[in-house]
Design a protein around this motif. Structure first.
Motif, PDB file in Angstrom:
ATOM      1  N   PHE A  84      -9.715   0.982   9.577  1.00 55.16           N
ATOM      2  CA  PHE A  84     -10.440   0.337   8.483  1.00 55.16           C
ATOM      3  C   PHE A  84     -10.884  -1.080   8.825  1.00 55.16           C
ATOM      4  CE2 PHE A  84      -8.504   3.450   5.352  1.00 55.16           C
ATOM      5  CZ  PHE A  84      -9.711   3.950   4.917  1.00 55.16           C
ATOM      6  N   ASN A  85     -10.301  -1.672   9.848  1.00 55.93           N
ATOM      7  CA  ASN A  85     -10.588  -3.081  10.122  1.00 55.93           C
ATOM      8  C   ASN A  85     -11.288  -3.349  11.443  1.00 55.93           C
ATOM      9  OD1 ASN A  85      -9.213  -4.696   7.842  1.00 55.93           O
ATOM     10  ND2 ASN A  85      -7.633  -3.230   8.437  1.00 55.93           N
ATOM     11  N   LYS A  86     -11.576  -2.322  12.226  1.00 60.04           N
ATOM     12  CA  LYS A  86     -12.203  -2.578  13.520  1.00 60.04           C
ATOM     13  C   LYS A  86     -13.723  -2.437  13.415  1.00 60.04           C
ATOM     14  CE  LYS A  86     -11.977   2.076  15.541  1.00 60.04           C
ATOM     15  NZ  LYS A  86     -11.441   2.910  16.641  1.00 60.04           N
ATOM     16  N   GLU A  87     -14.413  -3.502  13.588  1.00 54.47           N
ATOM     17  CA  GLU A  87     -15.868  -3.508  13.741  1.00 54.47           C
ATOM     18  C   GLU A  87     -16.609  -2.836  12.599  1.00 54.47           C
ATOM     19  OE1 GLU A  87     -16.704  -1.770  17.505  1.00 54.47           O
ATOM     20  OE2 GLU A  87     -15.388  -3.125  18.607  1.00 54.47           O
ATOM     21  N   ASN A  88     -16.043  -2.867  11.402  1.00 49.53           N
ATOM     22  CA  ASN A  88     -16.699  -2.210  10.275  1.00 49.53           C
ATOM     23  C   ASN A  88     -17.128  -3.181   9.185  1.00 49.53           C
ATOM     24  OD1 ASN A  88     -16.326   0.521  11.230  1.00 49.53           O
ATOM     25  ND2 ASN A  88     -14.154   0.285  10.765  1.00 49.53           N
ATOM     26  N   GLY A  89     -16.758  -4.439   9.330  1.00 45.90           N
ATOM     27  CA  GLY A  89     -17.101  -5.417   8.314  1.00 45.90           C
ATOM     28  C   GLY A  89     -16.210  -5.381   7.093  1.00 45.90           C
ATOM     29  N   PHE A  90     -15.135  -4.571   7.132  1.00 42.68           N
ATOM     30  CA  PHE A  90     -14.217  -4.478   6.008  1.00 42.68           C
ATOM     31  C   PHE A  90     -12.954  -5.284   6.309  1.00 42.68           C
ATOM     32  CE2 PHE A  90     -16.432  -0.288   6.097  1.00 42.68           C
ATOM     33  CZ  PHE A  90     -17.164  -0.443   4.925  1.00 42.68           C
ATOM     34  N   THR A  91     -12.257  -5.669   5.245  1.00 47.60           N
ATOM     35  CA  THR A  91     -10.918  -6.252   5.376  1.00 47.60           C
ATOM     36  C   THR A  91     -10.011  -5.459   4.455  1.00 47.60           C
ATOM     37  OG1 THR A  91     -11.833  -8.446   5.830  1.00 47.60           O
ATOM     38  CG2 THR A  91      -9.513  -8.328   5.182  1.00 47.60           C
ATOM     39  N   THR A  92      -9.300  -4.518   5.026  1.00 50.83           N
ATOM     40  CA  THR A  92      -8.445  -3.617   4.263  1.00 50.83           C
ATOM     41  C   THR A  92      -6.992  -3.837   4.671  1.00 50.83           C
ATOM     42  OG1 THR A  92     -10.155  -1.924   4.015  1.00 50.83           O
ATOM     43  CG2 THR A  92      -7.870  -1.207   3.800  1.00 50.83           C
ATOM     44  N   VAL A  93      -6.179  -4.265   3.731  1.00 51.05           N
ATOM     45  CA  VAL A  93      -4.749  -4.428   3.982  1.00 51.05           C
ATOM     46  C   VAL A  93      -4.113  -3.058   4.157  1.00 51.05           C
ATOM     47  CG1 VAL A  93      -2.573  -5.158   2.927  1.00 51.05           C
ATOM     48  CG2 VAL A  93      -4.607  -6.605   2.747  1.00 51.05           C
ATOM     49  N   SER A  94      -3.248  -2.923   5.162  1.00 54.64           N
ATOM     50  CA  SER A  94      -2.497  -1.686   5.359  1.00 54.64           C
ATOM     51  C   SER A  94      -1.022  -2.031   5.519  1.00 54.64           C
ATOM     52  CB  SER A  94      -2.994  -0.937   6.607  1.00 54.64           C
ATOM     53  OG  SER A  94      -2.234   0.243   6.824  1.00 54.64           O
ATOM     54  N   VAL A  95      -0.196  -1.487   4.623  1.00 56.54           N
ATOM     55  CA  VAL A  95       1.248  -1.678   4.690  1.00 56.54           C
ATOM     56  C   VAL A  95       1.925  -0.331   4.468  1.00 56.54           C
ATOM     57  CG1 VAL A  95       1.133  -4.068   3.869  1.00 56.54           C
ATOM     58  CG2 VAL A  95       1.469  -2.208   2.216  1.00 56.54           C
ATOM     59  N   ALA A  96       3.231  -0.281   4.718  1.00 56.74           N
ATOM     60  CA  ALA A  96       4.005   0.935   4.465  1.00 56.74           C
ATOM     61  C   ALA A  96       5.279   0.562   3.726  1.00 56.74           C
ATOM     62  CB  ALA A  96       4.342   1.643   5.771  1.00 56.74           C
ATOM     63  N   LEU A  97       5.573   1.282   2.647  1.00 55.79           N
ATOM     64  CA  LEU A  97       6.799   1.076   1.867  1.00 55.79           C
ATOM     65  C   LEU A  97       7.672   2.304   2.053  1.00 55.79           C
ATOM     66  CD1 LEU A  97       8.083  -0.971  -0.203  1.00 55.79           C
ATOM     67  CD2 LEU A  97       7.282   0.621  -1.975  1.00 55.79           C
ATOM     68  N   GLU A  98       8.933   2.113   2.493  1.00 57.72           N
ATOM     69  CA  GLU A  98       9.698   3.258   2.976  1.00 57.72           C
ATOM     70  C   GLU A  98      11.174   3.206   2.576  1.00 57.72           C
ATOM     71  OE1 GLU A  98       8.875   4.163   7.018  1.00 57.72           O
ATOM     72  OE2 GLU A  98       6.730   3.874   6.689  1.00 57.72           O
ATOM     73  N   PRO A  99      11.672   4.292   1.972  1.00 57.71           N
ATOM     74  CA  PRO A  99      13.103   4.389   1.727  1.00 57.71           C
ATOM     75  C   PRO A  99      13.855   4.791   2.996  1.00 57.71           C
ATOM     76  CG  PRO A  99      12.026   6.396   1.002  1.00 57.71           C
ATOM     77  CD  PRO A  99      10.936   5.465   1.480  1.00 57.71           C
ATOM     78  N   SER A 100      15.123   4.456   3.011  1.00 61.45           N
ATOM     79  CA  SER A 100      15.982   4.778   4.149  1.00 61.45           C
ATOM     80  C   SER A 100      16.114   6.286   4.345  1.00 61.45           C
ATOM     81  CB  SER A 100      17.369   4.173   3.907  1.00 61.45           C
ATOM     82  OG  SER A 100      18.294   4.598   4.877  1.00 61.45           O
ATOM     83  N   ILE A 101      16.175   6.704   5.617  1.00 56.26           N
ATOM     84  CA  ILE A 101      16.433   8.100   5.969  1.00 56.26           C
ATOM     85  C   ILE A 101      17.511   8.144   7.054  1.00 56.26           C
ATOM     86  CG2 ILE A 101      14.653   8.209   7.771  1.00 56.26           C
ATOM     87  CD1 ILE A 101      14.072  11.098   6.854  1.00 56.26           C
TER      88      ILE A 101
END
Length: 283
Positions: free
Chosen positions: A235-252
């Motif tokens: 989403f953020n490479k050479e496309n002119g967009f700024t899109t935040v990407s995160v991951a929320l994860e419970p323990s396994i």
């Protein structure tokens, strides 16, 4: 909310939707979205995209989880995978049944809430263990498959349609707590992918992290590999967009083995965090 999530997690965990066989979960996912209702966006491969809300005045948030499970059984696997719910934990193929169950639960809530526009991404081939260790039990002996191809296909489709989210939040499971309870937030994907981040992306990502920590200061901010890296890069490479990407994860625990367990308290904690995050996004 929690009871419904447990139902979804256990139903999803039963399905042998191993890498390259993700379509086995499509009927279940589509039944959920038929009842919402939502718009399905066609995308290549064993991936699914659904859209809820279409206001030009609102931001767009994507919730994501991967459809594929690691096949720990070989070619002779049961038609219904074992899953067990105890007072404290859910045991079975929790990677990523836990994430999927939470995503569809939040999707059911979205229509009745004043949330941003929502996208829901369900990706193929997040796992790479099958490709590395036993490609012969994947379709076509694993030929033509690559780790992360689903997330990349989804992102590329959204870019082509100019339906690009402001933020992508991936729900997966984390091994960082080694058997203890906990919830982790992965954020700086550019540390682990090939992206050279802009200052704007770094700043917006930190703002998102701060919003999560305001809701729950005990979240462990860390990093690890999963589809959130691929969404962040595409989403953020050479496309002119700024899109935040995160991951929320419970323990396994254990991780990438039979009998994976997640704590019910951690599932509830993730749902509460995300409900609050979406309730207050942009305010």
């Amino acid at each position: 909310m929690l009871d419904q999530a447990i139902i979804h997690i256990t139903e999803i965990a039963n399905v042998p939707s191993f890498s390259s066989y993700e379509e086995r979960l499509h009927p279940y996912i589509r039944r959920v979205f038929d009842d919402i209702p939502a718009e399905e966006i066609n995308v290549k491969g064993n991936n699914l995209i659904f859209k809820v809300g279409d206001s030009n005045e609102l931001p767009t948030i994507a919730l994501t989880a991967h459809l594929d499970k690691i096949n720990h059984y070989g070619a002779d696997y049961p038609n219904s995978l074992p899953v067990k719910v105890s007072e404290d934990q859910i045991e079975g193929a929790m990677d990523d049944s836990a994430g999927l169950g939470m995503v569809v639960t939040l999707a059911e809530m979205a229509e009745s809430r004043q949330w941003p526009n929502m996208l829901f991404f369900f990706s193929e081939m997040e796992e790479k263990m099958g490709l590395k260790e036993h490609p012969e039990i994947l379709k076509n002996n694993g030929k033509g498959y690559t780790n992360g191809m689903g997330a990349r296909r989804i992102a590329q489709k959204c870019i082509a349609l100019e339906t690009v989210p402001d933020e992508v939040i991936t729900l997966d499971t984390t091994p960082l707590f080694k058997g203890d309870k906990g919830v982790a937030l992965y954020a700086n994907h550019w540390e682990l992918n090939d992206l050279d981040p802009t200052e704007k992306l770094i700043q917006k990502t930190q703002q998102a992290v701060n919003r999560f920590l305001t809701i729950d200061p005990d979240i462990k901010v860390d990093n690890n590999t999963n589809d959130y890296l691929h969404y962040g890069e595409e989403f953020n490479k050479e496309n002119g967009f700024t899109t935040v990407s995160v991951a929320l994860e419970p323990s396994i625990y254990p991780y990438h083995q039979k009998g994976e367990q997640v704590f019910i308290d951690d599932v509830q904690r993730c749902l509460v965090i995300l409900e609050s995050y979406l309730n207050n996004f942009g305010t």
